[in-house]
Design an enzyme around this catalytic site. Structure first.
Site, PDB file in Angstrom:
ATOM      1  N   ASP A   1      62.209  42.803  28.372  1.00 46.43           N
ATOM      2  CA  ASP A   1      61.895  43.815  27.358  1.00 46.43           C
ATOM      3  C   ASP A   1      62.760  45.066  27.512  1.00 46.43           C
ATOM      4  O   ASP A   1      62.518  46.070  26.850  1.00 46.43           O
ATOM      5  CB  ASP A   1      60.407  44.178  27.382  1.00 46.43           C
ATOM      6  CG  ASP A   1      59.983  44.915  28.643  1.00 46.43           C
ATOM      7  OD1 ASP A   1      60.679  44.784  29.667  1.00 46.43           O
ATOM      8  OD2 ASP A   1      58.941  45.603  28.611  1.00 46.43           O
TER       9      ASP A   1
ATOM     10  N   SER B   1      57.519  41.404  29.951  1.00 50.24           N
ATOM     11  CA  SER B   1      58.572  42.047  30.732  1.00 50.24           C
ATOM     12  C   SER B   1      59.502  41.039  31.415  1.00 50.24           C
ATOM     13  O   SER B   1      60.161  40.251  30.740  1.00 50.24           O
ATOM     14  CB  SER B   1      57.934  43.005  31.740  1.00 50.24           C
ATOM     15  OG  SER B   1      58.879  43.821  32.358  1.00 50.24           O
TER      16      SER B   1
ATOM     17  N   ASP C   1      63.228  47.399  29.713  1.00 48.07           N
ATOM     18  CA  ASP C   1      62.830  48.672  30.306  1.00 48.07           C
ATOM     19  C   ASP C   1      63.264  48.768  31.769  1.00 48.07           C
ATOM     20  O   ASP C   1      62.964  49.740  32.452  1.00 48.07           O
ATOM     21  CB  ASP C   1      61.321  48.916  30.176  1.00 48.07           C
ATOM     22  CG  ASP C   1      60.467  47.923  30.965  1.00 48.07           C
ATOM     23  OD1 ASP C   1      61.022  46.952  31.521  1.00 48.07           O
ATOM     24  OD2 ASP C   1      59.231  48.117  30.996  1.00 48.07           O
TER      25      ASP C   1
END
Length: 448
Positions: A245, A102, A247
């Site tokens: 990533d 992430s 998100d």
């Protein structure tokens, strides 16, 4: 049974150090593959990754594990986490895997698993898979003639690009917007600029030259300085910053001011309410979201349900309550009409579409409430239970009494470090600072 590998968001650690080694990735592939091998159909798993150097090490190890238990593998290369979840469902795979840490630096990596429905796995499923990883319930290997195969999907980018564009109403474009998009040298470095360009925005892409080492390095949603400078220098209408990533999302208005996840959720909540797209007139947010957000949506007649920190807890609350909107102040925003996990690009599209419709400047349109003064401090300790000490409990009670109904206190131990996080917010900044200081002092004395 305590969990050795799985944390709050999959398995994560320093690359090439347990549990982020090829040997463990191999065992994860075999265990997860065996767990999802049910029925007599040909089983499939889809694997995506971000742009970290260690992804080249972990991906083939996972492939070996999955094929060893007879599962076919689709490889999609660098791809946002929400795209992996979406493609897992669209391709009717039994399992989806994202190799990413992430927003962490390049030297970390992680493995996130998604079920066939595109949702992250339950705690129970993770416990059963972990039992196979540790050898307590070893997976059965496939016979030579039943080994799996691996195939790279060359059109995966295009599938996600079309999916993302389709989240806007037919005929809706971003024409007239000049947008800087910072992809954090991460998983969305190709797809995000393309989506914006195909929706007719004028796009200035930055953070789109990954080299294996520069993911999240002084860029992306956790380091918005680069985006702020770019928006001002290019005279852009606004900017979007994703994390490694993709998100997570933060935005920057035309003046270079950061717009956090709470403000973005407020924009989407009011816009969707006006469009009749909030069926339960409710949303979920964590205990860290600003009290200003709660007051704002409550005044609109929208319920806000608080959850523990972590997007998985937000999603659990959304599914329990039937909400289609939820998120975190950090920029994880879940729009369950479209996605099963946070999707920074899709959240950004909803905000930009509403901005275009309004005809207003981002600095005006995206500031829906004035945040309450909020202060967070971390107290490191050497173990034990300092929160249980009477002196600490007394300090907390006094702080709650002082703030009354005009504020709140959130105290939570870190799940990964020997830290206790102390957060308070309220209408009076000096009072907030005082009560946090009193609690921190009590904790430091108790932990001494």
């Amino acid at each position: 049974m305590g969990r050795k590998f799985f944390g709050t968001d999959g398995i994560r650690g320093l690359a090439n150090t347990e549990p982020m080694t090829p040997a463990t990735a191999l065992r994860v592939g075999m265990a997860a593959g065996a767990f999802f091998t049910r029925g007599d159909h040909r089983h499939r798993v889809l694997i995506g990754k971000d742009t970290r150097l260690s992804g080249y090490m972990l991906e083939p190890a996972l492939v070996a594990g999955f094929t060893a238990v007879g599962m076919d593998v689709f490889l999609v290369g660098p791809m946002p986490t929400p795209a992996v979840a979406m493609l897992t469902r669209a391709l009717r795979c039994d399992l989806g895997v994202m190799i990413s840490a992430s927003h962490n630096p390049f030297h970390d990596n992680g493995i996130k698993l998604f079920g066939p429905d595109g949702y992250k796995l339950s705690d129970q499923a993770e416990r059963e898979i972990e039992a196979m990883i540790t050898g307590d319930a070893a997976p059965t290997l496939a016979a030579p003639e039943k080994l799996g195969r691996a195939k790279r999907l060359d059109d995966a980018d295009g599938r996600y690009i079309e999916f993302a564009k389709a989240t806007l109403p037919k005929g809706k474009t971003l024409k007239g917007l000049k947008v800087v998009v910072d992809c954090a040298n991460g998983a969305a470095y190709k797809v995000a600029p393309t989506v914006l360009w195909e929706l007719e925005a004028e796009v200035i892409p930055i953070g789109v030259h990954p080299d294996g080492f520069n993911i999240n390095r002084q860029c992306g949603s956790t380091h918005p300085d680069l985006l702020q400078a770019a928006v001002i220098s290019h005279g852009a209408d606004l900017g979007l910053a994703l994390d490694g990533d993709a998100d997570r999302l933060v935005m920057v208005d035309e003046r270079g001011a950061v717009i956090d996840g709470d403000q973005l959720m407020a924009v989407i909540a009011e816009s969707w309410l006006e469009q009749g797209r909030l069926p339960r007139k409710g949303m979920a947010a964590t205990v860290m979201s600003n009290l200003g957000l709660e007051r704002f949506v409550n005044n609109l007649g929208i319920e806000l349900k608080r959850t523990k920190v972590g997007d998985r807890y937000v999603l659990e609350a959304m599914r329990e309550e039937g909400f289609n909107l939820g998120g975190e102040q950090s920029g994880h925003i879940i729009l369950s009409d479209f996605a099963t996990t946070g999707d920074g690009l899709i959240a950004g599209l909803q905000v930009m579409a509403a901005l275009v419709e309004s005809g207003k400047k981002a600095s005006e349109f995206c500031r829906r409430f004035t945040p309450f003064p909020q202060l967070l401090r971390n107290v490191r300790h050497s173990g034990g239970a300092p929160l249980d000490k009477p002196s600490v409990q007394s300090a907390i009670a006094a702080a709650e009494k002082a703030l009354g109904s005009s504020g709140r206190i959130v105290i939570r131990p870190s799940g990964t470090e020997p830290l206790i996080r102390v957060m308070a917010e309220g209408e009076d900044r000096k009072l907030v600072e005082a009560v946090v200081g009193d609690i921190v002092t009590a904790l430091e004395q108790a932990a001494a």
